[in-house]
Design a protein around this motif. Structure first.
Motif, PDB file in Angstrom:
ATOM      1  N   ARG A 183      13.123 -12.415   9.507  1.00 28.56           N
ATOM      2  CA  ARG A 183      13.663 -13.031   8.026  1.00 28.56           C
ATOM      3  C   ARG A 183      12.783 -13.289   8.143  1.00 28.56           C
ATOM      4  O   ARG A 183      12.222 -13.266   6.554  1.00 28.56           O
ATOM      5  N   HIS A 184      11.489 -13.847   8.251  1.00 25.05           N
ATOM      6  CA  HIS A 184      10.218 -14.561   7.690  1.00 25.05           C
ATOM      7  C   HIS A 184       9.621 -13.286   7.462  1.00 25.05           C
ATOM      8  O   HIS A 184       8.431 -13.766   7.063  1.00 25.05           O
ATOM      9  N   TYR A 185       9.451 -13.045   7.531  1.00 17.63           N
ATOM     10  CA  TYR A 185       8.586 -10.921   7.436  1.00 17.63           C
ATOM     11  C   TYR A 185       9.387 -10.766   5.931  1.00 17.63           C
ATOM     12  O   TYR A 185       8.656 -10.976   4.750  1.00 17.63           O
ATOM     13  N   TRP A 186      10.962 -11.261   5.280  1.00 19.15           N
ATOM     14  CA  TRP A 186      11.041 -10.933   4.304  1.00 19.15           C
ATOM     15  C   TRP A 186      10.512 -12.002   3.039  1.00 19.15           C
ATOM     16  O   TRP A 186      10.490 -11.780   2.028  1.00 19.15           O
ATOM     17  N   GLY A 187      10.441 -13.179   3.671  1.00 13.22           N
ATOM     18  CA  GLY A 187      10.079 -14.367   2.785  1.00 13.22           C
ATOM     19  C   GLY A 187       8.819 -14.593   2.818  1.00 13.22           C
ATOM     20  O   GLY A 187       8.204 -15.654   2.042  1.00 13.22           O
ATOM     21  N   ASP A 188       7.773 -13.722   4.073  1.00 13.65           N
ATOM     22  CA  ASP A 188       6.122 -14.350   3.813  1.00 13.65           C
ATOM     23  C   ASP A 188       6.074 -13.940   2.080  1.00 13.65           C
ATOM     24  O   ASP A 188       6.211 -13.347   1.262  1.00 13.65           O
ATOM     25  N   GLU A 189       4.973 -14.710   2.108  1.00  7.96           N
ATOM     26  CA  GLU A 189       4.140 -14.694   0.920  1.00  7.96           C
ATOM     27  C   GLU A 189       3.141 -12.578   0.319  1.00  7.96           C
ATOM     28  O   GLU A 189       3.484 -13.315  -0.918  1.00  7.96           O
ATOM     29  N   HIS A 190       3.426 -12.839   1.080  1.00  6.02           N
ATOM     30  CA  HIS A 190       3.077 -10.954   1.327  1.00  6.02           C
ATOM     31  C   HIS A 190       4.084  -9.834   0.690  1.00  6.02           C
ATOM     32  O   HIS A 190       4.994 -10.515   0.804  1.00  6.02           O
ATOM     33  N   SER A 191       3.837  -9.379  -0.534  1.00  3.16           N
ATOM     34  CA  SER A 191       5.221  -8.401  -0.084  1.00  3.16           C
ATOM     35  C   SER A 191       5.371  -7.216   0.768  1.00  3.16           C
ATOM     36  O   SER A 191       4.013  -7.645   1.912  1.00  3.16           O
ATOM     37  N   LEU A 192       5.594  -7.039   1.192  1.00  4.58           N
ATOM     38  CA  LEU A 192       6.177  -5.855   2.118  1.00  4.58           C
ATOM     39  C   LEU A 192       4.807  -4.775   2.105  1.00  4.58           C
ATOM     40  O   LEU A 192       4.730  -4.384   1.171  1.00  4.58           O
ATOM     41  N   ALA A 193       4.220  -4.604   3.408  1.00  5.80           N
ATOM     42  CA  ALA A 193       3.352  -3.878   3.702  1.00  5.80           C
ATOM     43  C   ALA A 193       3.305  -2.258   3.097  1.00  5.80           C
ATOM     44  O   ALA A 193       2.455  -1.942   2.300  1.00  5.80           O
ATOM     45  N   LYS A 194       4.426  -1.620   2.932  1.00  2.00           N
ATOM     46  CA  LYS A 194       4.504  -0.256   2.744  1.00  2.00           C
ATOM     47  C   LYS A 194       4.310  -0.472   1.225  1.00  2.00           C
ATOM     48  O   LYS A 194       3.600   0.913   0.567  1.00  2.00           O
ATOM     49  N   GLN A 195       5.030  -1.892   0.755  1.00  2.42           N
ATOM     50  CA  GLN A 195       5.097  -1.823  -1.049  1.00  2.42           C
ATOM     51  C   GLN A 195       3.077  -2.679  -1.548  1.00  2.42           C
ATOM     52  O   GLN A 195       2.816  -0.737  -2.321  1.00  2.42           O
ATOM     53  N   ARG A 196       2.547  -2.640  -0.814  1.00  2.00           N
ATOM     54  CA  ARG A 196       1.380  -3.015  -0.539  1.00  2.00           C
ATOM     55  C   ARG A 196       0.181  -1.470  -0.757  1.00  2.00           C
ATOM     56  O   ARG A 196       0.040  -1.617  -1.885  1.00  2.00           O
ATOM     57  N   GLY A 197       0.561  -0.468   0.494  1.00  2.00           N
ATOM     58  CA  GLY A 197       0.212   0.822   0.264  1.00  2.00           C
ATOM     59  C   GLY A 197       0.071   1.289  -0.537  1.00  2.00           C
ATOM     60  O   GLY A 197      -0.696   1.934  -1.660  1.00  2.00           O
ATOM     61  N   MET A 198       1.886   1.295  -1.444  1.00  2.00           N
ATOM     62  CA  MET A 198       2.245   1.906  -2.560  1.00  2.00           C
ATOM     63  C   MET A 198       1.551   1.477  -3.463  1.00  2.00           C
ATOM     64  O   MET A 198       0.814   3.143  -4.368  1.00  2.00           O
ATOM     65  N   ASP A 199       1.807   0.613  -3.116  1.00  3.18           N
ATOM     66  CA  ASP A 199       0.825   0.069  -5.727  1.00  3.18           C
ATOM     67  C   ASP A 199      -0.844   0.184  -5.055  1.00  3.18           C
ATOM     68  O   ASP A 199      -1.326   0.430  -5.810  1.00  3.18           O
ATOM     69  N   MET A 200      -1.304  -0.246  -4.063  1.00  3.91           N
ATOM     70  CA  MET A 200      -2.987   0.215  -4.439  1.00  3.91           C
ATOM     71  C   MET A 200      -3.014   1.606  -4.490  1.00  3.91           C
ATOM     72  O   MET A 200      -4.103   1.904  -5.015  1.00  3.91           O
ATOM     73  N   LEU A 201      -2.245   2.561  -3.845  1.00  5.77           N
ATOM     74  CA  LEU A 201      -2.586   3.964  -3.939  1.00  5.77           C
ATOM     75  C   LEU A 201      -2.154   4.887  -5.358  1.00  5.77           C
ATOM     76  O   LEU A 201      -2.737   4.914  -5.893  1.00  5.77           O
ATOM     77  N   CYS A 202      -1.364   3.860  -5.636  1.00  5.78           N
ATOM     78  CA  CYS A 202      -1.278   3.739  -7.115  1.00  5.78           C
ATOM     79  C   CYS A 202      -2.437   3.605  -8.398  1.00  5.78           C
ATOM     80  O   CYS A 202      -2.593   4.000  -8.849  1.00  5.78           O
ATOM     81  N   LEU A 203      -2.841   2.463  -8.337  1.00  4.16           N
ATOM     82  CA  LEU A 203      -4.255   2.456  -8.583  1.00  4.16           C
ATOM     83  C   LEU A 203      -5.262   2.615  -8.465  1.00  4.16           C
ATOM     84  O   LEU A 203      -5.723   3.320  -9.344  1.00  4.16           O
ATOM     85  N   VAL A 204      -5.527   3.028  -6.859  1.00  6.92           N
ATOM     86  CA  VAL A 204      -6.904   3.937  -7.630  1.00  6.92           C
ATOM     87  C   VAL A 204      -6.341   4.962  -7.509  1.00  6.92           C
ATOM     88  O   VAL A 204      -7.476   6.249  -8.315  1.00  6.92           O
ATOM     89  N   PHE A 205      -5.354   6.191  -7.457  1.00  7.33           N
ATOM     90  CA  PHE A 205      -5.349   7.536  -8.445  1.00  7.33           C
ATOM     91  C   PHE A 205      -5.208   6.730 -10.191  1.00  7.33           C
ATOM     92  O   PHE A 205      -5.730   7.681 -10.266  1.00  7.33           O
ATOM     93  N   GLY A 206      -4.492   6.089 -10.670  1.00 10.32           N
ATOM     94  CA  GLY A 206      -4.818   5.749 -11.693  1.00 10.32           C
ATOM     95  C   GLY A 206      -6.364   5.742 -12.209  1.00 10.32           C
ATOM     96  O   GLY A 206      -6.522   5.719 -13.030  1.00 10.32           O
ATOM     97  N   SER A 207      -7.346   5.093 -11.637  1.00 11.33           N
ATOM     98  CA  SER A 207      -8.325   4.973 -11.877  1.00 11.33           C
ATOM     99  C   SER A 207      -9.241   5.864 -12.368  1.00 11.33           C
ATOM    100  O   SER A 207      -9.809   6.459 -13.131  1.00 11.33           O
ATOM    101  N   ASP A 208      -8.841   7.106 -12.204  1.00 10.89           N
ATOM    102  CA  ASP A 208      -9.111   8.850 -11.982  1.00 10.89           C
ATOM    103  C   ASP A 208      -8.103   9.465 -11.486  1.00 10.89           C
ATOM    104  O   ASP A 208      -8.343  10.088 -10.569  1.00 10.89           O
ATOM    105  N   PRO A 209      -7.391   9.980 -12.389  1.00 13.27           N
ATOM    106  CA  PRO A 209      -6.594  11.050 -11.519  1.00 13.27           C
ATOM    107  C   PRO A 209      -7.725  12.303 -10.808  1.00 13.27           C
ATOM    108  O   PRO A 209      -6.293  13.239 -11.091  1.00 13.27           O
ATOM    109  N   ASP A 210      -7.964  12.659 -12.332  1.00 11.73           N
ATOM    110  CA  ASP A 210      -8.870  13.813 -12.068  1.00 11.73           C
ATOM    111  C   ASP A 210      -8.943  14.191 -10.398  1.00 11.73           C
ATOM    112  O   ASP A 210      -8.782  15.255 -10.457  1.00 11.73           O
ATOM    113  N   ALA A 211      -9.474  13.313 -10.907  1.00 11.25           N
ATOM    114  CA  ALA A 211     -10.897  12.868  -9.052  1.00 11.25           C
ATOM    115  C   ALA A 211      -9.228  12.853  -7.743  1.00 11.25           C
ATOM    116  O   ALA A 211      -9.849  12.754  -6.684  1.00 11.25           O
ATOM    117  N   TYR A 212      -9.068  11.794  -7.839  1.00 11.93           N
ATOM    118  CA  TYR A 212      -7.831  12.062  -6.505  1.00 11.93           C
ATOM    119  C   TYR A 212      -6.517  12.370  -6.968  1.00 11.93           C
ATOM    120  O   TYR A 212      -5.643  12.056  -5.752  1.00 11.93           O
TER     121      TYR A 212
END
Length: 333
Positions: free
Chosen positions: A232-261
């Motif tokens: 339960r404490h995992y869901w209530g942590d101040e961090h987003s779930l690790a898989k969500q953070r990973g997806m968000d990070m991938l999205c932003l890096v890809f979005g910074s230069d779609p042609d390159a990534y």
């Protein structure tokens, strides 16, 4: 705003375990028992900014250790020169209101944290050692993105990303930055902003500072607990779930230069898009969607999410440009 934070020595690889930046060292029992209403900050643009760019500095210290394993990690990090170089560049480009120490030291656990009381960043040798050990756990799905990664690059790059994340916490505190989401997510965005704005136009993928965030996201996604086993404490942590953070990070890096990534991040989509462009009559609309869905497992992020990423990155970049220019730059500049 472009940041020039990375010379050749700073272009390191990264595989990030999400078990970082959990908290400052534990408080006393009395501290935990005191629950008081939060006091809103007076958000006065530029009120906390220093008088001159670069007047105050980030400083870096590598504390001695008697542990042989950590001594090797300390020497690796210190001799790279990357951390001092990055901190010097950041110091020149924002007007800190005071000097901010960054201390690498033995902590007793694998962690890194910003102290709101002392205004220091602590980076633990144990965390860097964990990154070094995790190198052998990289899997085949991500291997084509970073064939240049070795133990040293992974360790230095991983530690560098965490450092930028913790400095993001520091910027929120020191400059009273207005944020409207989880602070942990916001400072992930800050770290990615610094990395992507250090890229040079037409730079090869293996030389891009922003590629560090790809490997950070890999570490986030590969170590997530199965949801049915997550306490339960995992869901209530101040961090987003690790898989969500990973997806968000991938999205932003890809979005910074779609042609390159596009090719490393969404190879399934790229394959179908190239075929459709060369054969414009090959797909009806439903057939195109079906083909994209069939190849979606090849993509590191779902193709439907990927379509939103360039606009998402543009919004975050504009926001950080505004925050830096309004809250962190003297009016004379």
């Amino acid at each position: 705003m472009k940041f020039a934070c990375f010379g050749a020595a700073g272009l390191m690889a990264l595989a990030l375990n999400p078990a970082f930046a959990q908290a400052e060292p534990s408080q006393t029992n009395q501290d935990f028992m005191v629950l008081e209403a939060g006091v809103p900050a007076d958000l006065l643009p530029g009120a906390a900014v220093g008088d001159e760019l670069g007047e105050y500095r980030f400083t870096v210290e590598f504390a001695p250790t008697q542990n042989n394993e950590f001594a090797l990690i300390k020497n690796m990090l210190q001799r790279s020169g990357v951390f001092s170089d990055v901190l010097d560049e950041l110091s020149d480009q924002i007007a800190l209101p005071e000097n901010v120490p960054v201390i690498f030291q033995e902590c007793g656990n694998a962690n890194a944290y910003w102290s709101r009381d002392d205004h220091t960043v602590t980076m633990c040798y144990e965390l860097a050692a964990q990154f070094f050990d995790d190198y052998s756990m990289l899997d085949n799905k991500f291997a084509p993105i970073f064939p240049w990664a070795d133990h040293r690059q992974v360790t230095i790059g991983s530690t560098l990303f965490v450092l930028l994340h913790e400095i993001g916490h520091g910027m929120v505190t020191l400059f009273d930055l207005p944020i409207t989401g989880r602070e942990e997510d916001v400072v992930d965005q800050f770290a990615i902003f610094i990395l992507t704005n250090s890229d040079e136009e037409d730079q090869a993928l293996a030389e891009r500072p922003s590629r560090l965030a790809l490997l950070a996201s890999y570490g986030m996604m590969r170590t997530e607990l199965p949801m049915e086993r997550a306490p339960r404490h995992y869901w209530g942590d101040e961090h987003s779930l690790a898989k969500q953070r990973g997806m968000d990070m991938l999205c932003l890096v890809f979005g910074s230069d779609p042609d390159a990534y596009a090719l490393p991040v969404i190879p399934g989509f790229s394959m179908i898009a190239d075929y459709a462009e060369q054969n414009p009559d090959a797909f009806t609309s439903p057939a195109l969607i079906e083909a994209l869905n069939r190849t979606d497992d090849f993509n590191l992020i779902p193709w439907m999410r990927a379509q939103q990423c360039p606009m998402a990155y543009a919004k975050y970049e504009a926001s950080w440009d505004y925050l830096i220019e309004t809250f962190m730059t003297p009016k004379s500049n």
